[in-house]
Motif scaffolding. Structure first.
Motif, PDB file in Angstrom:
ATOM      1  N   THR A   1     -19.298 -34.136  10.691  1.00  0.00           N
ATOM      2  CA  THR A   1     -20.586 -34.370  11.357  1.00  0.00           C
ATOM      3  C   THR A   1     -21.720 -33.605  10.684  1.00  0.00           C
ATOM      4  O   THR A   1     -22.853 -33.655  11.148  1.00  0.00           O
ATOM      5  CB  THR A   1     -20.530 -33.962  12.848  1.00  0.00           C
ATOM      6  N   GLY A   2     -21.385 -32.868   9.618  1.00  0.00           N
ATOM      7  CA  GLY A   2     -22.407 -32.138   8.890  1.00  0.00           C
ATOM      8  C   GLY A   2     -22.504 -30.673   9.252  1.00  0.00           C
ATOM      9  O   GLY A   2     -23.319 -29.944   8.700  1.00  0.00           O
ATOM     10  N   ARG A   3     -21.671 -30.224  10.186  1.00  0.00           N
ATOM     11  CA  ARG A   3     -21.673 -28.804  10.550  1.00  0.00           C
ATOM     12  C   ARG A   3     -20.637 -28.080   9.706  1.00  0.00           C
ATOM     13  O   ARG A   3     -19.519 -28.549   9.565  1.00  0.00           O
ATOM     14  CB  ARG A   3     -21.335 -28.632  12.030  1.00  0.00           C
ATOM     15  N   ASN A   4     -21.004 -26.935   9.166  1.00  0.00           N
ATOM     16  CA  ASN A   4     -20.033 -26.165   8.396  1.00  0.00           C
ATOM     17  C   ASN A   4     -19.624 -24.932   9.202  1.00  0.00           C
ATOM     18  O   ASN A   4     -20.038 -24.765  10.343  1.00  0.00           O
ATOM     19  CB  ASN A   4     -20.590 -25.785   7.023  1.00  0.00           C
ATOM     20  N   MET A   5     -18.828 -24.067   8.607  1.00  0.00           N
ATOM     21  CA  MET A   5     -18.342 -22.883   9.306  1.00  0.00           C
ATOM     22  C   MET A   5     -19.053 -21.601   8.882  1.00  0.00           C
ATOM     23  O   MET A   5     -18.659 -20.521   9.303  1.00  0.00           O
ATOM     24  CB  MET A   5     -16.833 -22.726   9.088  1.00  0.00           C
ATOM     25  N   ILE A   6     -20.075 -21.724   8.074  1.00  0.00           N
ATOM     26  CA  ILE A   6     -20.780 -20.511   7.636  1.00  0.00           C
ATOM     27  C   ILE A   6     -21.317 -19.779   8.863  1.00  0.00           C
ATOM     28  O   ILE A   6     -22.028 -20.357   9.692  1.00  0.00           O
ATOM     29  CB  ILE A   6     -21.906 -20.848   6.645  1.00  0.00           C
ATOM     30  N   ASN A   7     -20.888 -18.506   8.972  1.00  0.00           N
ATOM     31  CA  ASN A   7     -21.266 -17.649  10.102  1.00  0.00           C
ATOM     32  C   ASN A   7     -20.882 -18.244  11.457  1.00  0.00           C
ATOM     33  O   ASN A   7     -21.580 -18.053  12.451  1.00  0.00           O
ATOM     34  CB  ASN A   7     -22.753 -17.311  10.068  1.00  0.00           C
ATOM     35  N   ARG A   8     -19.744 -18.918  11.480  1.00  0.00           N
ATOM     36  CA  ARG A   8     -19.221 -19.463  12.731  1.00  0.00           C
ATOM     37  C   ARG A   8     -17.743 -19.116  12.837  1.00  0.00           C
ATOM     38  O   ARG A   8     -17.066 -18.906  11.840  1.00  0.00           O
ATOM     39  CB  ARG A   8     -19.376 -20.987  12.780  1.00  0.00           C
ATOM     40  N   VAL A   9     -17.279 -19.071  14.061  1.00  0.00           N
ATOM     41  CA  VAL A   9     -15.862 -18.860  14.318  1.00  0.00           C
ATOM     42  C   VAL A   9     -15.372 -19.945  15.263  1.00  0.00           C
ATOM     43  O   VAL A   9     -16.145 -20.538  16.008  1.00  0.00           O
ATOM     44  CB  VAL A   9     -15.581 -17.455  14.906  1.00  0.00           C
ATOM     45  N   LEU A  10     -14.074 -20.184  15.183  1.00  0.00           N
ATOM     46  CA  LEU A  10     -13.429 -21.144  16.071  1.00  0.00           C
ATOM     47  C   LEU A  10     -12.307 -20.415  16.788  1.00  0.00           C
ATOM     48  O   LEU A  10     -11.404 -19.873  16.147  1.00  0.00           O
ATOM     49  CB  LEU A  10     -12.866 -22.322  15.265  1.00  0.00           C
ATOM     50  N   TYR A  11     -12.389 -20.386  18.119  1.00  0.00           N
ATOM     51  CA  TYR A  11     -11.324 -19.803  18.942  1.00  0.00           C
ATOM     52  C   TYR A  11     -10.402 -20.928  19.374  1.00  0.00           C
ATOM     53  O   TYR A  11     -10.864 -21.956  19.881  1.00  0.00           O
ATOM     54  CB  TYR A  11     -11.908 -19.125  20.179  1.00  0.00           C
ATOM     55  N   VAL A  12      -9.087 -20.736  19.158  1.00  0.00           N
ATOM     56  CA  VAL A  12      -8.099 -21.757  19.491  1.00  0.00           C
ATOM     57  C   VAL A  12      -7.101 -21.162  20.488  1.00  0.00           C
ATOM     58  O   VAL A  12      -6.464 -20.151  20.205  1.00  0.00           O
ATOM     59  CB  VAL A  12      -7.336 -22.241  18.237  1.00  0.00           C
ATOM     60  N   GLU A  13      -6.995 -21.790  21.637  1.00  0.00           N
ATOM     61  CA  GLU A  13      -6.056 -21.360  22.673  1.00  0.00           C
ATOM     62  C   GLU A  13      -4.772 -22.181  22.565  1.00  0.00           C
ATOM     63  O   GLU A  13      -4.769 -23.305  22.052  1.00  0.00           O
ATOM     64  CB  GLU A  13      -6.670 -21.557  24.063  1.00  0.00           C
ATOM     65  N   MET A  14      -3.689 -21.641  23.071  1.00  0.00           N
ATOM     66  CA  MET A  14      -2.402 -22.335  23.034  1.00  0.00           C
ATOM     67  C   MET A  14      -2.456 -23.657  23.794  1.00  0.00           C
ATOM     68  O   MET A  14      -1.766 -24.608  23.445  1.00  0.00           O
ATOM     69  CB  MET A  14      -1.293 -21.416  23.595  1.00  0.00           C
ATOM     70  N   ASP A  15      -3.291 -23.740  24.826  1.00  0.00           N
ATOM     71  CA  ASP A  15      -3.389 -24.983  25.598  1.00  0.00           C
ATOM     72  C   ASP A  15      -4.185 -26.064  24.869  1.00  0.00           C
ATOM     73  O   ASP A  15      -4.379 -27.158  25.384  1.00  0.00           O
ATOM     74  CB  ASP A  15      -3.976 -24.715  26.984  1.00  0.00           C
ATOM     75  N   GLY A  16      -4.647 -25.734  23.643  1.00  0.00           N
ATOM     76  CA  GLY A  16      -5.380 -26.717  22.845  1.00  0.00           C
ATOM     77  C   GLY A  16      -6.884 -26.641  22.992  1.00  0.00           C
ATOM     78  O   GLY A  16      -7.600 -27.378  22.313  1.00  0.00           O
TER      79      GLY A  16
END
Length: 134
Positions: free
Chosen positions: A110-125
């Protein structure tokens, strides 16, 4: 395999199974390497972070506390994926990292990158993207 519009690379921290890198590479066609395979086993977290930055890797780790601290103190970084449950068995780790990689590919499409971003992932998805530093 997923088609990547904006390719990205993952660096799997030593607190996760190094086999995740091989599975992600083979199953999704995403370049993924383990810190163990880059000579970074037992390296300080800052050294792992710097390696990721210099080589344009997104770090995948369950070491949220330390890597959040490093990211907040850094002006710019290529992104971090946080696995919120550090007690997962290997199959569960592979499952949540696969989920994260797919979500990241969709986000980048969609044009969004991960620069200065984090992704939190939980076990429930559940997934949560956040800016860091904010």
């Amino acid at each position: 395999m997923i088609e990547l519009i904006n390719p990205f690379k993952l660096l799997i921290d030593e607190d996760l199974s190094p086999s995740i890198a091989q599975v992600i590479s083979q199953k999704l066609g995403i370049e993924a390497v383990a810190v163990r395979d880059r000579g970074l086993i037992n390296a300080e977290d800052q050294a792992v972070f710097e390696y990721a930055y210099k080589n344009d890797y997104i770090v995948v780790t369950a070491n949220i506390k330390d890597f959040e601290q490093i990211a907040r103190a850094t002006e710019i970084h290529p992104g971090i994926i946080f696995i919120c449950d550090g007690e997962l068995i290997r199959a569960e780790q592979i499952e949540v990292v696969t989920l994260a990689a797919i979500a990241l590919a969709e986000e980048m499409a969609t044009g969004r990158n991960m620069i200065n971003r984090v992704l939190y992932v939980e076990m429930d998805g559940s997934l949560r993207f956040e800016p860091m530093p904010s």
